[in-house]
Design a protein around this motif. Structure first.
Motif, PDB file in Angstrom:
ATOM      1  N   TRP A  82       1.291  -2.238  -6.951  1.00 36.77           N
ATOM      2  CA  TRP A  82       1.209  -3.296  -5.930  1.00 36.77           C
ATOM      3  C   TRP A  82      -0.238  -3.588  -5.549  1.00 36.77           C
ATOM      4  O   TRP A  82      -0.641  -4.761  -5.415  1.00 36.77           O
ATOM      5  CB  TRP A  82       1.998  -2.883  -4.676  1.00 36.77           C
ATOM      6  CG  TRP A  82       3.480  -2.834  -4.896  1.00 36.77           C
ATOM      7  CD1 TRP A  82       4.247  -1.724  -5.066  1.00 36.77           C
ATOM      8  CD2 TRP A  82       4.371  -3.956  -4.977  1.00 36.77           C
ATOM      9  NE1 TRP A  82       5.566  -2.063  -5.243  1.00 36.77           N
ATOM     10  CE2 TRP A  82       5.680  -3.443  -5.188  1.00 36.77           C
ATOM     11  CE3 TRP A  82       4.217  -5.342  -4.887  1.00 36.77           C
ATOM     12  CZ2 TRP A  82       6.807  -4.252  -5.319  1.00 36.77           C
ATOM     13  CZ3 TRP A  82       5.338  -6.155  -5.001  1.00 36.77           C
ATOM     14  CH2 TRP A  82       6.605  -5.623  -5.218  1.00 36.77           C
ATOM     15  N   ILE A  83      -1.038  -2.537  -5.418  1.00 33.36           N
ATOM     16  CA  ILE A  83      -2.461  -2.707  -5.088  1.00 33.36           C
ATOM     17  C   ILE A  83      -3.174  -3.467  -6.205  1.00 33.36           C
ATOM     18  O   ILE A  83      -3.979  -4.379  -5.948  1.00 33.36           O
ATOM     19  CB  ILE A  83      -3.126  -1.331  -4.862  1.00 33.36           C
ATOM     20  CG1 ILE A  83      -2.546  -0.646  -3.607  1.00 33.36           C
ATOM     21  CG2 ILE A  83      -4.638  -1.463  -4.755  1.00 33.36           C
ATOM     22  CD1 ILE A  83      -2.802  -1.369  -2.302  1.00 33.36           C
ATOM     23  N   ASP A  84      -2.876  -3.114  -7.455  1.00 35.50           N
ATOM     24  CA  ASP A  84      -3.482  -3.806  -8.603  1.00 35.50           C
ATOM     25  C   ASP A  84      -3.107  -5.297  -8.607  1.00 35.50           C
ATOM     26  O   ASP A  84      -3.943  -6.161  -8.893  1.00 35.50           O
ATOM     27  CB  ASP A  84      -3.032  -3.160  -9.925  1.00 35.50           C
ATOM     28  CG  ASP A  84      -3.636  -1.792 -10.143  1.00 35.50           C
ATOM     29  OD1 ASP A  84      -4.632  -1.462  -9.454  1.00 35.50           O
ATOM     30  OD2 ASP A  84      -3.116  -1.034 -10.988  1.00 35.50           O
ATOM     31  N   TYR A  85      -1.852  -5.563  -8.311  1.00 34.66           N
ATOM     32  CA  TYR A  85      -1.368  -6.955  -8.285  1.00 34.66           C
ATOM     33  C   TYR A  85      -2.097  -7.736  -7.193  1.00 34.66           C
ATOM     34  O   TYR A  85      -2.587  -8.864  -7.412  1.00 34.66           O
ATOM     35  CB  TYR A  85       0.140  -6.938  -8.043  1.00 34.66           C
ATOM     36  CG  TYR A  85       0.867  -8.219  -8.421  1.00 34.66           C
ATOM     37  CD1 TYR A  85       0.187  -9.386  -8.799  1.00 34.66           C
ATOM     38  CD2 TYR A  85       2.267  -8.261  -8.389  1.00 34.66           C
ATOM     39  CE1 TYR A  85       0.875 -10.549  -9.147  1.00 34.66           C
ATOM     40  CE2 TYR A  85       2.961  -9.418  -8.727  1.00 34.66           C
ATOM     41  CZ  TYR A  85       2.267 -10.559  -9.105  1.00 34.66           C
ATOM     42  OH  TYR A  85       2.947 -11.705  -9.448  1.00 34.66           O
ATOM     43  N   ILE A  86      -2.237  -7.123  -6.021  1.00 35.41           N
ATOM     44  CA  ILE A  86      -2.926  -7.765  -4.897  1.00 35.41           C
ATOM     45  C   ILE A  86      -4.394  -8.021  -5.236  1.00 35.41           C
ATOM     46  O   ILE A  86      -4.940  -9.101  -4.970  1.00 35.41           O
ATOM     47  CB  ILE A  86      -2.786  -6.898  -3.623  1.00 35.41           C
ATOM     48  CG1 ILE A  86      -1.348  -7.002  -3.089  1.00 35.41           C
ATOM     49  CG2 ILE A  86      -3.803  -7.295  -2.556  1.00 35.41           C
ATOM     50  CD1 ILE A  86      -0.990  -5.976  -2.030  1.00 35.41           C
ATOM     51  N   SER A 131      -2.267   1.761   4.188  1.00 33.91           N
ATOM     52  CA  SER A 131      -3.648   2.243   4.367  1.00 33.91           C
ATOM     53  C   SER A 131      -4.554   1.678   3.276  1.00 33.91           C
ATOM     54  O   SER A 131      -5.666   1.195   3.553  1.00 33.91           O
ATOM     55  CB  SER A 131      -3.687   3.768   4.324  1.00 33.91           C
ATOM     56  OG  SER A 131      -2.946   4.311   5.392  1.00 33.91           O
ATOM     57  N   GLU A 132      -4.090   1.733   2.014  1.00 35.12           N
ATOM     58  CA  GLU A 132      -4.893   1.210   0.897  1.00 35.12           C
ATOM     59  C   GLU A 132      -5.107  -0.300   1.042  1.00 35.12           C
ATOM     60  O   GLU A 132      -6.203  -0.810   0.795  1.00 35.12           O
ATOM     61  CB  GLU A 132      -4.202   1.509  -0.440  1.00 35.12           C
ATOM     62  CG  GLU A 132      -4.192   2.979  -0.820  1.00 35.12           C
ATOM     63  CD  GLU A 132      -3.521   3.203  -2.178  1.00 35.12           C
ATOM     64  OE1 GLU A 132      -4.116   2.842  -3.206  1.00 35.12           O
ATOM     65  OE2 GLU A 132      -2.396   3.739  -2.185  1.00 35.12           O
ATOM     66  N   TYR A 133      -4.041  -0.973   1.438  1.00 37.70           N
ATOM     67  CA  TYR A 133      -4.112  -2.427   1.619  1.00 37.70           C
ATOM     68  C   TYR A 133      -5.119  -2.791   2.714  1.00 37.70           C
ATOM     69  O   TYR A 133      -5.921  -3.725   2.559  1.00 37.70           O
ATOM     70  CB  TYR A 133      -2.720  -2.957   1.963  1.00 37.70           C
ATOM     71  CG  TYR A 133      -2.676  -4.434   2.273  1.00 37.70           C
ATOM     72  CD1 TYR A 133      -2.708  -5.383   1.252  1.00 37.70           C
ATOM     73  CD2 TYR A 133      -2.601  -4.886   3.587  1.00 37.70           C
ATOM     74  CE1 TYR A 133      -2.673  -6.740   1.533  1.00 37.70           C
ATOM     75  CE2 TYR A 133      -2.551  -6.231   3.891  1.00 37.70           C
ATOM     76  CZ  TYR A 133      -2.594  -7.165   2.858  1.00 37.70           C
ATOM     77  OH  TYR A 133      -2.555  -8.508   3.142  1.00 37.70           O
ATOM     78  N   SER A 134      -5.092  -2.030   3.807  1.00 40.74           N
ATOM     79  CA  SER A 134      -6.008  -2.300   4.926  1.00 40.74           C
ATOM     80  C   SER A 134      -7.460  -2.130   4.502  1.00 40.74           C
ATOM     81  O   SER A 134      -8.340  -2.893   4.918  1.00 40.74           O
ATOM     82  CB  SER A 134      -5.698  -1.361   6.096  1.00 40.74           C
ATOM     83  OG  SER A 134      -4.374  -1.539   6.541  1.00 40.74           O
ATOM     84  N   LEU A 135      -7.738  -1.137   3.666  1.00 42.71           N
ATOM     85  CA  LEU A 135      -9.107  -0.914   3.180  1.00 42.71           C
ATOM     86  C   LEU A 135      -9.593  -2.090   2.345  1.00 42.71           C
ATOM     87  O   LEU A 135     -10.750  -2.507   2.445  1.00 42.71           O
ATOM     88  CB  LEU A 135      -9.165   0.377   2.346  1.00 42.71           C
ATOM     89  CG  LEU A 135      -9.092   1.693   3.123  1.00 42.71           C
ATOM     90  CD1 LEU A 135      -8.974   2.878   2.162  1.00 42.71           C
ATOM     91  CD2 LEU A 135     -10.332   1.865   4.010  1.00 42.71           C
ATOM     92  N   ILE A 136      -8.701  -2.625   1.509  1.00 41.04           N
ATOM     93  CA  ILE A 136      -9.081  -3.773   0.665  1.00 41.04           C
ATOM     94  C   ILE A 136      -9.364  -4.992   1.542  1.00 41.04           C
ATOM     95  O   ILE A 136     -10.368  -5.695   1.350  1.00 41.04           O
ATOM     96  CB  ILE A 136      -7.957  -4.109  -0.333  1.00 41.04           C
ATOM     97  CG1 ILE A 136      -7.782  -2.954  -1.313  1.00 41.04           C
ATOM     98  CG2 ILE A 136      -8.278  -5.387  -1.097  1.00 41.04           C
ATOM     99  CD1 ILE A 136      -6.550  -3.086  -2.192  1.00 41.04           C
ATOM    100  N   LYS A 137      -8.503  -5.242   2.515  1.00 42.84           N
ATOM    101  CA  LYS A 137      -8.689  -6.403   3.392  1.00 42.84           C
ATOM    102  C   LYS A 137      -9.950  -6.260   4.237  1.00 42.84           C
ATOM    103  O   LYS A 137     -10.640  -7.244   4.519  1.00 42.84           O
ATOM    104  CB  LYS A 137      -7.470  -6.552   4.308  1.00 42.84           C
ATOM    105  CG  LYS A 137      -6.203  -6.960   3.586  1.00 42.84           C
ATOM    106  CD  LYS A 137      -6.283  -8.356   2.987  1.00 42.84           C
ATOM    107  CE  LYS A 137      -6.206  -9.434   4.045  1.00 42.84           C
ATOM    108  NZ  LYS A 137      -6.242 -10.798   3.451  1.00 42.84           N
ATOM    109  N   ALA A 138     -10.269  -5.017   4.623  1.00 46.32           N
ATOM    110  CA  ALA A 138     -11.454  -4.785   5.458  1.00 46.32           C
ATOM    111  C   ALA A 138     -12.739  -4.881   4.655  1.00 46.32           C
ATOM    112  O   ALA A 138     -13.803  -5.152   5.203  1.00 46.32           O
ATOM    113  CB  ALA A 138     -11.356  -3.402   6.118  1.00 46.32           C
TER     114      ALA A 138
END
Length: 599
Positions: free
Chosen positions: A546-550, A583-590
């Motif tokens: 999911w992280i890779d797709y995002i 948590s991983e998603y938040s780091l990418i957005k930040a």
């Protein structure tokens, strides 16, 4: 409670003011230190104090001392050094004592305190503490060991150390640790006292043995240990400790004689005897268990190796186990690895041992491979090649389940150009090994790519039709080969078919995505197909897809799709994985700059 805390904190105020006045810390830092001290003191005044409260406080003071030292070294400040260090170390000393008093059952506090005292040179505090520790923890041999080592190493008091060990052995008569300590102490003292000519009339050991007093003490300890602990590994350890000391030949011979009598059924006993022959040590004869010493001095390397070999050969007639063969072969391998004279003689002995072990059906997989490697480094000729082939055949017949041996045999056949035999062997072994044959498939594919590229497709198809687990591993390699040798269009066509065939492979989808991203013109349609197949097949159990797709949509695709992907992921992932994903998603957005994209 508050007045106790204030009193303790007030005791530190002069030192804190000194640290500020000599500019070790500024005003704000001093306030922070004072606040931290007060917090820790309040925790220690609670009714329910925990071990962690003490440990954290002590660790804070250790870190503070370390920081003070760094500041002194950096700025060259040495004023008030002893006063400041003393008040902090004294505080730590008191904390340790309090913790030990409250949590006496936890041996970690006692050991940590002893280490602390050694570090800050509080030797006198330890001697008193050792007695208390042994009262509380006399049931632990380790504590008697610690007490004896302290007296011996820090106080240089052998007599007190000896008393601790003897008292410990009285309580723990089967402790290998304490017997070893006591035995080593007596041997060390015998060496340092240089009692070469002094003999004892101790009735336990006959006077005619002509041992020094120190050696006789060590021998008595050995005798007691060998009665209480029937373990050949331990006895060999005691023998080796004696070997480390000078003038212990008589003691060694007594131990060896006992080993021959009591442990003739143990492979390790024979291995020890053989290695002593290799070192040229004079010892009792294996054929005679009396105390007659074999007087023949073997000084040459050939003689020593020959004697060593004879001991192993004798052992193998008595003990026909794989362990005994392993000891023998390992010793011969070590002899061969030592550079020097007699290389042919050494190699011949090792080859003979390999052949004998194979005949006895006791040769391990790794030794067959070692045997082949030995022949590979020798001068190549028809005889050597024939021997290698023969050994590899014997090896795979002896251990048909060994992937490494089949790999070595196939590799030899392919390198030597025996394609037909290699094909026959390959067909047979892949049926025998099943899913374990993956390394053989990989070797076969690489060989065909190099020698007969036109047959590569055929081999890939055969692998994909084989065991499901093999097919799963081969898929990423196959798709990469298609792109490199044919085209991305050919790879896409195959991907569309294979991605639906179980067992599914996450690496297959990742490889196809990677190959798509390497194309000069990106096709969002095909990349999204790879990503969608990944989420469909592995979306419940993997946050990374999911992280890779995002990341892909944010960098190459449509950032507006990211919110939808986030919602789908949270809904699809197993409950235990959602927090990690968020948590991983938040780091990418930040930190979108990490993706090299504009937002």
């Amino acid at each position: 409670m508050a007045e106790f805390v204030e009193k303790r904190c007030e005791d530190m105020i002069p030192e804190l003011e000194h640290m500020e006045s000599i500019k070790l810390f500024d005003k704000n830092e001093i306030r922070g230190i004072a606040k931290k001290l007060k917090e820790n003191e309040y925790k220690l005044q609670r009714h329910t104090k925990t071990k962690e409260d003490y440990l954290r406080y002590i660790q804070y003071l250790m870190d503070l001392l370390k920081l003070i030292k760094q500041r002194r070294d950096k700025f060259g400040i040495n004023q008030k050094k002893s006063n400041i260090d003393h008040i902090i170390t004294n505080k730590m000393n008191n904390l340790y004592k309090e913790a030990i008093f409250k949590f006496q059952d936890d041996i970690r506090f006692w050991i940590a305190y002893i280490k602390f005292c050694k570090h800050v040179h509080f030797q006198s505090s330890v001697s008193h503490m050792l007695g208390r520790m042994l009262q509380v923890h006399q049931d632990k041999p380790k504590c008697w060991h610690i007490a004896a080592r302290w007296e011996l190493e820090e106080n240089k008091n052998k007599q007190t150390a000896r008393q601790f060990l003897l008292r410990g052995l009285h309580i723990h008569p089967t402790s290998q640790l304490l017997f070893t300590d006591a035995y080593r102490l007596e041997l060390d003292e015998a060496s340092s006292n240089n009692e070469k000519n002094e003999t004892s009339s101790d009735p336990v050991v006959p006077a005619e043995d002509n041992m020094t007093i120190g050696l006789k003490r060590a021998y008595i300890i050995y005798q007691q240990a060998s009665k209480c602990i029937k373990d050949i590994i331990f006895i060999v350890e005691l023998l080796n400790i004696a070997k480390e000391h000078n003038n212990t030949e008589k003691l060694q011979n007594k131990i060896v004689s006992d080993m021959i009598q009591e442990y003739a059924h143990e492979p390790l006993m024979w291995d020890t005897m053989a290695r002593r022959e290799l070192e040229g040590l004079v010892q009792p004869s294996l054929s005679d268990t009396s105390m007659e010493i074999d007087s023949s001095e073997q000084t040459s390397l050939r003689d020593r190796i020959t004697s060593c070999n004879k001991v192993y050969q004798t052992a193998l007639k008595k003990i026909k186990t794989e362990e005994m063969w392993t000891f023998y072969i390992e010793c011969l391998i070590e002899i061969n690895q030592k550079a020097g004279s007699l290389p042919n003689f050494k190699r011949k002995l090792l080859k003979t041992a390999f052949a004998q072990a194979h005949q006895a059906k006791k040769l391990k997989e790794k030794y067959y491979l070692h045997w082949v490697n030995m022949l590979n480094v020798e001068q190549k000729n028809e005889t050597t090649d024939k021997k290698i082939r023969e050994i590899l055949c014997m090896a795979t017949e002896a251990i048909p389940s060994s992937v490494s041996l089949w790999h070595a045999r196939l590799r030899y056949l392919l390198i030597s150009g025996q394609e037909e035999e290699a094909e026959t062997v390959f067909s047979k072994v892949t049926q025998v090994l099943g899913e374990k044959s993956l390394p053989l498939w990989k070797m076969k594919i690489l060989h065909v790519q190099a020698k007969s590229p036109e047959k590569t497709e055929e081999i890939f198809q055969a692998a994909l039709q084989g065991h499901p687990n093999i097919a799963q591993e081969i898929k990423p390699t196959y798709i990469e080969w298609l792109v490199l040798t044919k085209s991305i269009q050919a790879a896409r066509k195959v991907y569309n078919n294979l991605c639906l065939q179980p067992p599914f492979s996450i690496e297959f989808h990742r490889k196809m995505t990677e190959l798509e991203l390497m194309q000069p013109e990106l096709s969002l349609k095909y990349i999204r197909k790879c990503q969608e197949m990944s989420t469909l097949q592995f979306g419940k159990t993997s946050t990374s897809i999911w992280i890779d797709y995002i990341k892909f949509e944010m960098k190459h695709g449509d950032p507006k799709k990211v919110g939808d992907l986030h919602r789908r992921a949270v809904k699809t992932l197993e409950p235990g994985l959602t927090d990690s994903f968020i948590s991983e998603y938040s780091l990418i957005k930040a930190n979108p700059d990490s993706l090299n994209i504009d937002t």
